[in-house]
Design an enzyme around this catalytic site. Structure first.
Site, PDB file in Angstrom:
ATOM      1  N   LYS A   1       5.481 104.264 -41.233  1.00  0.00           N
ATOM      2  CA  LYS A   1       6.597 104.674 -42.087  1.00  0.00           C
ATOM      3  C   LYS A   1       7.659 105.426 -41.275  1.00  0.00           C
ATOM      4  O   LYS A   1       8.825 105.458 -41.657  1.00  0.00           O
ATOM      5  CB  LYS A   1       6.108 105.564 -43.227  1.00  0.00           C
ATOM      6  CG  LYS A   1       5.011 104.976 -44.113  1.00  0.00           C
ATOM      7  CD  LYS A   1       5.554 104.089 -45.201  1.00  0.00           C
ATOM      8  CE  LYS A   1       4.537 103.711 -46.268  1.00  0.00           C
ATOM      9  NZ  LYS A   1       3.388 102.929 -45.780  1.00  0.00           N
TER      10      LYS A   1
HETATM   11  C1  LIG Z   1       2.720 101.701 -46.140  1.00  0.00           C
HETATM   12  C2  LIG Z   1       1.628 101.192 -45.279  1.00  0.00           C
HETATM   13  C3  LIG Z   1       1.240  99.828 -45.285  1.00  0.00           C
HETATM   14  C4  LIG Z   1       1.867  98.801 -46.211  1.00  0.00           C
HETATM   15  O1  LIG Z   1       3.177  98.470 -45.878  1.00  0.00           O
HETATM   16  P1  LIG Z   1       4.128  97.734 -46.931  1.00  0.00           P
HETATM   17  O2  LIG Z   1       5.463  97.709 -46.306  1.00  0.00           O
HETATM   18  O3  LIG Z   1       4.084  98.593 -48.177  1.00  0.00           O
HETATM   19  O4  LIG Z   1       3.563  96.374 -47.181  1.00  0.00           O
HETATM   20  C5  LIG Z   1       0.238  99.437 -44.415  1.00  0.00           C
HETATM   21  N1  LIG Z   1      -0.396 100.319 -43.604  1.00  0.00           N
HETATM   22  C6  LIG Z   1      -0.061 101.634 -43.593  1.00  0.00           C
HETATM   23  C7  LIG Z   1      -0.813 102.557 -42.698  1.00  0.00           C
HETATM   24  C8  LIG Z   1       0.951 102.124 -44.415  1.00  0.00           C
HETATM   25  O5  LIG Z   1       1.265 103.440 -44.384  1.00  0.00           O
END
Ligand SMILES: *Cc1c(COP(=O)(O)O)cnc(C)c1O
Length: 497
Positions: free
Chosen positions: A112
């Site tokens: 993120k």
């Molecule tokens: C948010 C997240 C995901 C999923 O990503 P999306 O863009 O919502 O599909 C996968 N792995 C981790 C560790 C995340 O924080």
């Protein structure tokens, strides 16, 4: 660039507006009216630059109403410090046809950060350019990773304040610790007695509370949101698909124009949608493999064309993918339907009312060449962590392990040997308990505190605990405010007005 809503009733004239608004008034998501295209020569040029160079090339073309100088300043602020070794997205080779793209070397050790380090930069420069003379108040309801990454991204960013609400007992010990020790003069994190849905509902209520909005307006504030449907969170994610291709070119692993696969651990469909957009913009892609855990609503969608959230919700080892409504899928459906917003609006209405929808067969066929999808459960996830550690010496977190396991299944079934980039979304130490369970057979993980477990894991694997995680253990607790789920707006008043 002009943007329209996927549901057809909103239209705006700039990326800046799309980023400041977040969601369209009709409940749809903003999509650009057309996509730029990167040629083979563009790809070659990218292979000669740094991550920031690639980001500048990609972002300047997509966000064309930002000045080039502004974009350069934003990417430099976002991606220089704060990322380990100044390398935001290193590519690690596992074997001749598999690489791992590690997106978790930022300040919170989860992917993120890739978007949330840049979004505040893009937002504040949009505020300046559009002449808005207010403090932007970012409100976030979080079940874990997003809250911390948003706090870290907006920390001490001029002209903004951020308030994160998290469920007091609904996040991991590490995630909670990360949020209550958050530094910064403009940040608040508040524990609510309720679950994630309560936090999310409370935030939505605040956004639509006319009286509170007026009070805040008088206090000099305007709301915005940093959640994953914001165009400003999607665009930064397109960059690393290009940068990984450029890195493979530079290393001579592939030749220019050769198609590659990506396997993406998927929840809200933001990350893999960015890969789809990269492919639309000319990145040579063979397959996008959508990996899910036992909450396999997307696997069913790609196999049958039916999206159905009426099913049991499982809590799994990969909690950031425990999602039954993948909001960003709406943008893919819009694209497959050739921008037919009436169809999208009808399907999304059906989803809201009945919890499911089915796309026409022709639409499913249009994406079945590009997308593959599958899932694995927790037991298989533990086996994958163990297998990749023992065969390749590679330590993966649970989300990345889901992607690796789904790639194994895909290769068995398809015999496709195309070079594949596995997108790795978190440090193994962020989900230490489940990783320890997979690797340390003679210990019961429940006997230990989270930190003791991380130390055990470090001793067992010789992979160092990342600094942001080891640091957090010794930081003072700065946020002690808690509130009931019905008292969120009053808590906000007390803290800000
Ligand atoms: C948010 C997240 C995901 C999923 O990503 P999306 O863009 O919502 O599909 C996968 N792995 C981790 C560790 C995340 O924080």
């Amino acid at each position: 660039m002009h943007y329209t809503s996927t549901r057809g009733n909103a239209c705006i004239n700039s990326s800046q507006e799309a980023i400041l608004k977040g969601l369209a008034e009709d409940g749809g998501l903003f999509v650009p009216e057309h996509f730029t295209y990167f040629s083979i020569n563009d790809l070659k040029a990218m292979s000669e630059g740094s991550y920031i160079d690639v980001a500048n090339r990609v972002l300047c073309r997509i966000l064309d109403d930002y000045r080039e100088e502004t974009i350069k300043k934003c990417t430099s602020n976002a991606y220089s410090e704060g990322f380990e070794n100044n390398e935001p997205a290193p590519l690690v080779k596992l074997n001749d046809n598999t690489s791992v793209l590690e997106l978790w070397h930022g300040p919170t050790c989860a992917f993120k950060d890739m978007a949330l380090q840049l979004l505040p930069e893009l937002m504040t420069s949009a505020i300046k350019d559009t002449g808005a003379n207010k403090t932007v108040l970012i409100l976030v309801a979080t079940s874990g990773d997003t809250g911390k990454a948003a706090l870290e991204g907006f920390k001490d960013v001029e002209g903004t304040k951020i308030m994160v609400f998290f469920p007091e007992f609904g996040v991991s010990d590490m995630q909670k610790l990360q949020m209550i020790t958050q530094e910064g003069a403009n940040v608040h994190s508040v524990a609510i007695s309720g679950n994630f849905d309560d936090a999310q509902t409370g935030v939505k209520n605040i956004f639509t509370d006319a009286k509170l909005i007026e009070e805040l307006d008088r206090g000099g504030y305007v709301f915005s949101s940093a959640n994953s449907i914001n165009w400003g969170r999607l665009v930064p994610q397109i960059v690393y698909y290009f940068s990984s291709y450029a890195a493979l070119l530079k290393k001579g692993v592939i030749s220019c124009g050769e198609r590659i696969n990506f396997t993406v651990p998927t929840g809200n469909f933001g990350n893999i949608l960015a890969a789809y957009y990269a492919a639309k913009m000319g990145l040579p892609v063979n397959k996008l493999i959508c990996a899910s855990n036992r909450n396999n609503v997307l696997t069913d969608f790609f196999h049958k064309g039916v999206y159905d959230r009426n099913r049991v919700f499982y809590k799994t080892h990969s909690p950031s993918m425990d999602i039954l409504i993948s909001s960003n899928l709406e943008r893919l459906v819009y694209d497959l339907a050739d921008k037919d917003c009436t169809t999208v609006a009808t399907l999304m209405k059906r989803l809201k009312e009945t919890g499911q929808y089915e796309i026409p067969k022709e639409l499913l066929e249009k994406c079945s060449d590009l997308f593959a999808a599958n899932y694995i459960d927790d037991e298989q996830t533990e086996k994958v962590i163990s297998k990749y550690f023992h065969e390749y010496g590679y330590l993966s977190d649970t989300h990345t392990a889901v992607a690796l396991g789904v790639l194994d299944r895909y290769r068995e079934e398809s015999l496709d040997s195309t070079h594949t980039v596995v997108v790795s979304t978190a440090s193994p130490y962020k989900f230490g308990k489940a990783v320890a369970k997979a690797l340390i057979e003679d210990h019961d993980p429940d006997q230990y505190t989270e930190y003791e477990l991380l130390k055990l894991l470090e001793a067992k694997t010789s992979v160092k605990i990342p600094k942001p995680i080891s640091d957090v253990i010794h930081k003072p607790i700065l946020h002690k405010v808690t509130c009931s789920k019905d008292d969120m707006s009053n808590t906000l008043r007390k803290l800000l007005l």
